[in-house]
Every structure is written in C-alpha cells, then in structure tokens.
Scaffold this motif. Structure first.
Motif, short mmCIF file in Angstrom:
data_model
loop_
_atom_site.label_atom_id
_atom_site.label_comp_id
_atom_site.label_asym_id
_atom_site.label_seq_id
_atom_site.Cartn_x
_atom_site.Cartn_y
_atom_site.Cartn_z
N ALA A 4 29.21 24.60 48.33
CA ALA A 4 28.34 25.02 47.17
C ALA A 4 28.02 26.43 47.38
CB ALA A 4 27.14 24.18 47.34
N GLY A 5 27.15 26.86 47.03
CA GLY A 5 26.82 28.21 47.37
C GLY A 5 27.81 29.13 46.74
N ALA A 6 28.44 29.95 47.57
CA ALA A 6 29.31 30.98 47.05
C ALA A 6 30.51 30.44 46.28
CB ALA A 6 29.77 31.87 48.19
N PRO A 7 31.24 29.44 46.81
CA PRO A 7 32.45 29.06 46.09
C PRO A 7 32.25 28.04 44.99
CG PRO A 7 32.38 27.89 48.14
CD PRO A 7 31.16 28.79 48.11
N VAL A 8 31.02 27.81 44.53
CA VAL A 8 30.82 26.76 43.56
C VAL A 8 31.56 27.03 42.27
CG1 VAL A 8 28.76 27.80 42.58
CG2 VAL A 8 29.10 25.34 42.41
N ARG A 86 32.37 43.76 36.57
CA ARG A 86 33.66 43.64 35.90
C ARG A 86 34.74 44.38 36.68
NH1 ARG A 86 33.33 40.92 31.40
NH2 ARG A 86 31.34 40.75 30.32
N MET A 87 34.40 45.48 37.31
CA MET A 87 35.36 46.18 38.15
C MET A 87 35.76 45.33 39.35
SD MET A 87 33.63 49.98 37.99
CE MET A 87 34.53 50.57 39.43
N ILE A 88 34.78 44.65 39.94
CA ILE A 88 35.07 43.76 41.06
C ILE A 88 35.99 42.63 40.61
CG2 ILE A 88 34.05 42.09 42.67
CD1 ILE A 88 31.54 43.90 42.70
N ALA A 89 35.71 42.07 39.45
CA ALA A 89 36.56 41.00 38.91
C ALA A 89 37.98 41.50 38.69
CB ALA A 89 35.97 40.46 37.61
N ASN A 90 38.12 42.72 38.20
CA ASN A 90 39.45 43.30 37.99
C ASN A 90 40.20 43.43 39.32
OD1 ASN A 90 38.93 43.54 35.27
ND2 ASN A 90 38.35 45.70 35.39
N GLY A 196 36.30 36.30 57.34
CA GLY A 196 36.53 37.31 56.33
C GLY A 196 37.04 36.72 55.04
N ARG A 197 37.92 35.73 55.16
CA ARG A 197 38.47 35.08 53.97
C ARG A 197 37.38 34.37 53.19
NH1 ARG A 197 43.17 32.41 56.05
NH2 ARG A 197 41.94 30.59 56.60
N LEU A 198 36.52 33.66 53.90
CA LEU A 198 35.42 32.96 53.22
C LEU A 198 34.44 33.94 52.59
CD1 LEU A 198 34.68 30.09 55.77
CD2 LEU A 198 35.87 29.93 53.57
N ALA A 202 33.61 34.15 48.69
CA ALA A 202 32.23 34.04 48.22
C ALA A 202 31.91 35.13 47.21
CB ALA A 202 31.26 34.12 49.41
N VAL A 203 32.29 36.35 47.53
CA VAL A 203 32.05 37.46 46.60
C VAL A 203 32.78 37.21 45.28
CG1 VAL A 203 32.41 39.92 46.20
CG2 VAL A 203 31.66 39.12 48.44
N LYS A 204 34.01 36.76 45.37
CA LYS A 204 34.81 36.50 44.17
C LYS A 204 34.15 35.46 43.28
CE LYS A 204 39.33 34.65 42.78
NZ LYS A 204 40.63 34.12 43.27
N ARG A 205 33.72 34.34 43.88
CA ARG A 205 33.15 33.25 43.09
C ARG A 205 31.81 33.66 42.47
NH1 ARG A 205 37.50 30.55 41.85
NH2 ARG A 205 38.71 29.98 43.70
N ILE A 206 30.99 34.35 43.24
CA ILE A 206 29.70 34.78 42.70
C ILE A 206 29.90 35.77 41.57
CG2 ILE A 206 27.60 36.07 43.24
CD1 ILE A 206 27.79 34.90 46.09
N ASP A 207 30.82 36.71 41.77
CA ASP A 207 31.07 37.71 40.73
C ASP A 207 31.62 37.05 39.47
OD1 ASP A 207 31.30 40.70 40.12
OD2 ASP A 207 33.33 39.99 39.65
N GLN A 208 32.55 36.13 39.61
CA GLN A 208 33.08 35.43 38.45
C GLN A 208 31.98 34.69 37.70
OE1 GLN A 208 36.11 32.98 40.28
NE2 GLN A 208 37.75 34.40 39.72
N ARG A 209 31.13 34.03 38.46
CA ARG A 209 30.06 33.25 37.82
C ARG A 209 29.07 34.16 37.10
NH1 ARG A 209 28.12 30.71 34.93
NH2 ARG A 209 27.12 28.66 34.99
#
Length: 231
Positions: A4-8, A86-90, A196-198, A202-209
């Motif tokens: 949960a948390g970051a990769p939710v 949005r830049m991070i998502a890109n 590092g992968r996790l 985490a950053v990816k999932r939070i940013d997407q959400r």
C-alpha cells in the motif's frame, strides 16, 4: 490494454483508456484511475476466483482511500507543483518506450519501432530524460504506444481468468504474469538494487496518483464495473 503506500496506484492502473467518474456527483476521470465500461454491450468475464478477487480489490481500493489519497492531498500535491508532477510523469513514461520498441518489433511493425526508438533517444537527451517531449515539439515524431500484453494477445495467448492481486492492476492471468515480470526487467529495475527500485516505483505511483481526481470509492459498487472493462 495493473496496484500500500507508495505503490497503491498500481492496483488501480489500467491501460484501457480514460475512465468515467465514480465520485458522488462527479464527472470526468475516476479517482481510482481504473477504466469503467462505456455505453456498449459488455463482454462476459470469466471470474472463477471471485472471493479472492473481491478481497484484494477491496484491499487495494481502501489503501488508496485511506493511505494514498490523504498523503497525496495533504503532503505531495502541496509541495510539488502540478507542472513538475507532469514532467515527472513524462520521465517515467519515457522509461516505458524500450518496451514499446520491443513490442512493435515482435509484431513486425518496424516503422513504428523505429519511430519509438527515435523518440526515446531524442527525449532522453534533448528532452531532459523524457520530461519534455522534444521529439514531438521539434521533430514532429508522435507517440507510439504498445506493450508486451498486446503482443501476447496478438499471438493468440489466451487471457485466462480475471485476476486481482495486491498492489497490481485488475487484469487477467496472462497480463498479470507479464506485468509482474516487467517490474523486474524495466530499465531501472535492471540497473538498480531492490531499495532503489522500490524507491523509484514509489515516486512513480505517488506521482501518477497525484494527477488523477481524488475522492472516496466504494469497492462493492465498483467491482463488477471494473471487472468487465479490465479483463
């Protein structure tokens, strides 16, 4: 064409299109990021593991309701401006382009594979690691989007039963297996150790959400709708 948390958010992801809102009184994009069925007739879905699927669907949605959304609303969004988000998502989307190149090659679409590869090289260099779409803006190279799940479908691999796993997108057995393998063979998955992968995931999932609408979602009301469109 998955949580949960970051990769939710991964449990709520899908590549099947832009969903309708399921918030009370809401219209537009669904808070979960999962697609909902359109107005057309829905295909029957094989769901032999329904008790298991309902349990994890409810778990994933409630983690989003009570952990992810409060963090995004109260911590992440106030600190990170939408333009930067949005830049991070890109940038993360750019990391998915090598999969597109391979997928197009496996389908015999060599022109599309070449275009995707050119976009990846240009955006990774001139586009600041993909945060800017220099390939489109400066060279007129539009996005090419495909994935290994589409390749498996085009090769006639049966999807198998509907399946929901913790922190994974609602999908089917075939695509869930492919999705799980891709978590380890992504560009940063191959280059980074597990911590590092996790962290990047985490950053990816939070940013997407953070780029989706927020609002409470009822698992009981959503289960069948999402199942029909995700399998």
């Amino acid at each position: 064409g998955e949580v949960a948390g970051a990769p939710v958010a991964a449990a709520l992801d899908s590549a099947n299109g832009i969903p309708l809102s399921v918030c009370e009184g809401g219209t537009g994009r669904a808070p979960t990021g999962v697609p909902l069925p359109g107005d057309g007739a829905q295909k029957p879905v094989w769901d032999p593991w329904e008790p298991w699927n309902r349990f994890w669907f409810s778990f994933n949605l409630n983690v989003d309701n009570y952990l992810m959304q409060p963090f995004v609303k109260n911590v992440f969004n106030p600190v990170v401006p939408e333009t930067l988000r949005r830049m991070i998502a890109n940038g993360f989307e750019n990391l998915e382009v090598p999969e597109t190149v391979v997928s197009e090659l496996l389908q015999g679409k060599f022109a599309e594979a070449g275009q995707a590869l050119a976009r990846f090289i240009i955006n990774t260099t001139l586009g600041a690691a993909g945060m800017f779409d220099a390939a489109q803006s400066w060279f007129g190279l539009g996005k090419v989007k495909s994935n290994l799940e589409q390749v498996a479908e085009s090769w006639g691999v049966p999807p198998g039963p509907y399946l929901v796993m913790p922190f994974a997108p609602p999908s089917n057995l075939r695509d869930t297996i492919i999705w799980a393998l891709k978590q380890y063979f992504s560009p940063y998955g191959l280059l980074l150790a597990m911590p590092g992968r996790l962290g990047l995931e985490a950053v990816k999932r939070i940013d997407q959400r953070s780029l989706d609408a927020l609002g409470h979602n009822d698992p009981e009301k959503l289960y069948e709708q999402v199942r029909e469109d995700s399998a």
